[in-house]
Motif scaffolding. Structure first.
Motif, short mmCIF file in Angstrom:
data_model
loop_
_atom_site.label_atom_id
_atom_site.label_comp_id
_atom_site.label_asym_id
_atom_site.label_seq_id
_atom_site.Cartn_x
_atom_site.Cartn_y
_atom_site.Cartn_z
N UNK A 134 0.86 -1.16 -0.04
CA UNK A 134 -0.33 0.07 -0.12
C UNK A 134 0.95 0.67 -0.15
N UNK A 135 1.42 1.64 -1.17
CA UNK A 135 1.42 3.06 -1.41
C UNK A 135 1.38 4.96 -1.12
N UNK A 136 2.31 5.42 -0.16
CA UNK A 136 1.62 6.85 0.30
C UNK A 136 2.63 7.43 -0.85
N UNK A 137 1.75 8.31 -1.46
CA UNK A 137 1.43 9.21 -2.40
C UNK A 137 1.05 10.46 -2.22
N UNK A 138 1.09 11.76 -2.74
CA UNK A 138 0.60 12.50 -2.31
C UNK A 138 0.09 13.25 -3.83
N UNK A 139 -1.09 13.69 -3.70
CA UNK A 139 -2.06 14.84 -4.47
C UNK A 139 -2.27 15.68 -4.16
N UNK A 140 -0.71 17.24 -4.30
CA UNK A 140 -0.73 18.40 -3.85
C UNK A 140 -0.32 19.08 -4.75
N UNK A 141 -0.61 20.30 -4.65
CA UNK A 141 -0.19 21.17 -6.17
C UNK A 141 1.44 21.42 -5.85
N UNK A 142 2.07 21.06 -4.49
CA UNK A 142 4.28 21.45 -5.27
C UNK A 142 4.67 19.94 -5.07
N UNK A 143 3.35 19.17 -5.13
CA UNK A 143 4.28 17.73 -5.11
C UNK A 143 4.54 17.32 -7.24
N UNK A 144 5.05 18.33 -7.35
CA UNK A 144 5.08 17.28 -9.11
C UNK A 144 5.98 16.55 -9.72
#
Ligand code: ZN
Length: 291
Positions: free
Chosen positions: A246-256
């Motif tokens: 289960x992989x944690x990633x982020x969907x946010x403005x700076x996370x290009x």
């Protein structure tokens, strides 16, 4: 002669009196014993009933008041039997929707991969449309938190429920889907909720919601933006250490760089024989506290 004598009659009368006294008293002794037995039995029963009632009152009194909060804040069905699927990767994106959401969705569509989005309380039109599109494209839309303010949501179970009910309602009203999965802001056990995390988990489970931490971190939550290659390497090496990632990633403005890392992560893992899936009610939870 004795029969017919005065003494005989005297004795007969005495005998009759004795019989007259004895029989009813014997009977009454019998009755008395029976009555006392019954009385005793019913008092035992009464004591038992009282104890049971007291016990119920005690349990009722101990039942936390927050269980009464938000009677419509329940998962649509109880938690189902879970299964473990080896060599499966569950990509999860926290903190969206954001300006990155559609970039992520495009990559997932191109790679024909389903994933899970743990969203926060953004109720502007763009965010609401993004939530609808996440659902429309077949991904799992799940609850992260409404405010994402650790200091506020982790002050008490009530405060946590207040916040989660808001994101629950937002998702439900926006998409028509009742969310079943959630991820704690900061993970299920963190320095802000140490005193109450067990109560939080059990209360959410009682309501039928499925908690998910992660067992592979992309590292993309770090304060500095990580290079794309670092994110790729973090995920690939993490997935290699577990059979069910289960992989944690982020969907946010700076996370290009997360977005840039995504195609390589998916195609490499596919080459290595992994398949991808979204979280479903059948997916066995990954929880820090209970692994
Ligand atoms: Zn978060």
């Amino acid at each position: 002669m004795y029969f017919g004598s005065v003494r005989f009659f005297k004795n007969m009368i005495l005998l009759a009196v004795i019989v007259a006294i004895l029989i009813p008293s014997c009977t009454s002794i019998g009755y008395k014993n029976k009555y006392e037995d019954l009385l005793e039995e019913s008092s035992i029963r009464k004591t038992n009933e009282l104890q049971i009632i007291e016990e119920i009152h005690r349990i009722e009194a101990e039942k936390p008041a927050y269980q009464e909060k938000y009677p419509d804040f329940y998962a649509p069905q109880p938690i189902e039997a879970t299964e473990v699927t080896d060599n499966t990767v569950y990509l999860t994106f926290d903190d969206g929707p954001s300006q990155r959401t559609y970039e992520i969705l495009d990559i997932l569509a191109e790679q024909e991969v389903k994933a899970t989005f743990f969203v926060i309380g953004a109720d502007d039109d763009f965010s609401k449309q993004a939530m609808k599109d996440i659902v429309r494209q077949g991904h799992t839309l799940a609850m992260h938190t409404y405010s994402h303010q650790y200091k506020k949501i982790y002050t008490s179970v009530e405060a946590y429920l207040d916040d989660m009910y808001q994101i629950f309602t937002l998702i439900k009203e926006t998409t028509g889907v009742t969310p079943t999965h959630f991820r704690f802001a900061g993970g299920s056990v963190n320095s802000y909720n140490l005193q109450i995390y067990q109560d939080l988990i059990s209360e959410m489970l009682r309501r039928g919601f499925i908690p998910f931490d992660w067992n592979v971190s992309s590292g993309d939550a770090s304060s500095s933006i990580l290079p794309t290659n670092t994110i790729i390497n973090n995920v690939l090496s993490g997935v290699g250490k577990t059979t069910r990632a289960v992989v944690l990633m982020h969907d946010s403005y700076y996370r290009t760089t997360t977005v840039r890392a995504l195609p390589a992560i998916i195609s490499t893992l596919k080459e290595q024989g992994y398949s991808f899936d979204k979280l479903t009610p059948q997916t066995k939870p990954v929880l820090f506290a209970y692994n």
